[in-house]
Write an enzyme that holds these catalytic residues in place. Structure first.
Site, PDB file in Angstrom:
ATOM      1  N   CYS A 145       0.993  -1.375  -0.104  1.00 17.76           N
ATOM      2  CA  CYS A 145      -0.732   0.027  -0.144  1.00 17.76           C
ATOM      3  C   CYS A 145       0.728   0.965  -0.028  1.00 17.76           C
ATOM      4  O   CYS A 145       1.470   1.378  -1.010  1.00 17.76           O
ATOM      5  CB  CYS A 145      -0.742   0.214   1.184  1.00 17.76           C
ATOM      6  SG  CYS A 145      -1.856   1.609   0.831  1.00 17.76           S
ATOM      7  N   HIS A 174      -4.024  -4.926   1.045  1.00 23.00           N
ATOM      8  CA  HIS A 174      -3.217  -5.219   1.616  1.00 23.00           C
ATOM      9  C   HIS A 174      -3.209  -6.786   1.609  1.00 23.00           C
ATOM     10  O   HIS A 174      -4.244  -7.471   2.660  1.00 23.00           O
ATOM     11  CB  HIS A 174      -4.055  -4.716   3.002  1.00 23.00           C
ATOM     12  CG  HIS A 174      -3.748  -2.616   2.973  1.00 23.00           C
ATOM     13  ND1 HIS A 174      -2.780  -2.559   4.047  1.00 23.00           N
ATOM     14  CD2 HIS A 174      -4.300  -2.197   2.585  1.00 23.00           C
ATOM     15  CE1 HIS A 174      -2.795  -1.365   4.349  1.00 23.00           C
ATOM     16  NE2 HIS A 174      -3.337  -0.692   3.530  1.00 23.00           N
ATOM     17  N   GLU A 181      -1.454  -8.547   3.695  1.00 25.75           N
ATOM     18  CA  GLU A 181      -2.228  -9.054   5.605  1.00 25.75           C
ATOM     19  C   GLU A 181      -3.048  -9.008   5.972  1.00 25.75           C
ATOM     20  O   GLU A 181      -2.939 -10.108   6.882  1.00 25.75           O
ATOM     21  CB  GLU A 181      -0.487  -8.201   6.351  1.00 25.75           C
ATOM     22  CG  GLU A 181      -1.049  -7.294   6.709  1.00 25.75           C
ATOM     23  CD  GLU A 181      -1.289  -5.538   5.517  1.00 25.75           C
ATOM     24  OE1 GLU A 181      -2.277  -4.643   6.100  1.00 25.75           O
ATOM     25  OE2 GLU A 181      -1.498  -5.979   4.132  1.00 25.75           O
TER      26      GLU A 181
END
Length: 240
Positions: A124, A218, A220
């Site tokens: 990001c 994202h 994660e």
């Protein structure tokens, strides 16, 4: 597969913000635990790399070089907007207040990691900062790439299956996103390998490095362990 006797050491850049927990309200080095969890689940050891309060430290190339010398891979995490002064533009009215310490620190870390050809996963804000380091610019305001205040949105990303990260994830992926800025002018030396339905750049790679990947979404948040596992595996090949 990592053939060494230890797990790859993965540095993750962190926020430096005023935060509260329990009875405390202090300046803190913070990071969503999802980053740490994904690195650990992928077989790496997560080491947090906050900017210090000393301005000369965060912008000192030797300080960053010494930090990176102890790593096998680097994650540049998401967070606030990159200071537009870094790409010679005035600040848009919606752009976050500059985090000069963090910008300087992460740019120094990235430069040191690229110098060593360490594996890098830039997420990001990290992808945006990677583009700025390569001489690119950013769109300072993009609509509809958030689900709401503190709510992730969702986007479909079309990927080049012959290049990272599409060679790992396939020709498309549904991903969590939360940003209002994006890559505008592409930095020289980067290649576009993924786009959103609106045409915005969603994935880039450094053409002259072994594994340097920037993603606008994202992974994660999605626990996309395929991407983290490939990143950690490449970190395990770093010669020490």
């Amino acid at each position: 597969m990592n053939t060494r006797n230890r797990r790859p050491r993965i540095g993750i850049s962190t926020y430096r913000e005023h935060a509260s927990w329990g009875i405390w309200q202090l300046d803190a080095a913070t990071l969503p635990a999802t980053y740490v969890d994904c690195v650990a689940a992928a077989g790496g050891i997560a080491l947090l790399l906050p900017p210090t309060g000393n301005a000369s430290d965060v912008s000192d190339p030797s300080y960053a070089a010494e930090t990176v010398a102890g790593l096998d891979g680097l994650v540049i995490s998401g967070g606030p907007d990159v200071d537009p002064a870094r790409y010679d533009e005035a600040c848009h009215e919606t752009t976050d207040a500059p985090r000069e310490q963090r910008d300087a620190w992460e740019l120094a870390l990235l430069s040191a990691a690229l110098e060593r050809d360490l594996p890098v996963l830039a997420i990001c804000r990290g992808a945006q900062l990677l583009n700025v380091l390569y001489g690119g610019s950013l769109i300072q305001h993009v609509e509809d790439h958030r689900g709401g205040v503190a709510v992730f949105g969702s986007t479909q990303v079309t990927l080049d299956p012959a290049a990272l990260p599409g060679s790992i994830l396939g020709p498309s992926v549904t991903a969590s996103c939360y940003h209002h800025q994006a890559i505008a002018r592409l930095g020289e030396g980067l290649a576009i390998t993924g786009r959103a339905p609106d045409g915005r750049i969603e994935a880039v790679v450094a053409s002259d490095r072994t594994f340097v990947v920037g993603v606008q979404w994202h992974p994660e948040q999605d626990r996309e362990l395929r991407l983290f596992a490939a990143f950690v595996e490449n970190a395990g090949k770093v010669v020490v």
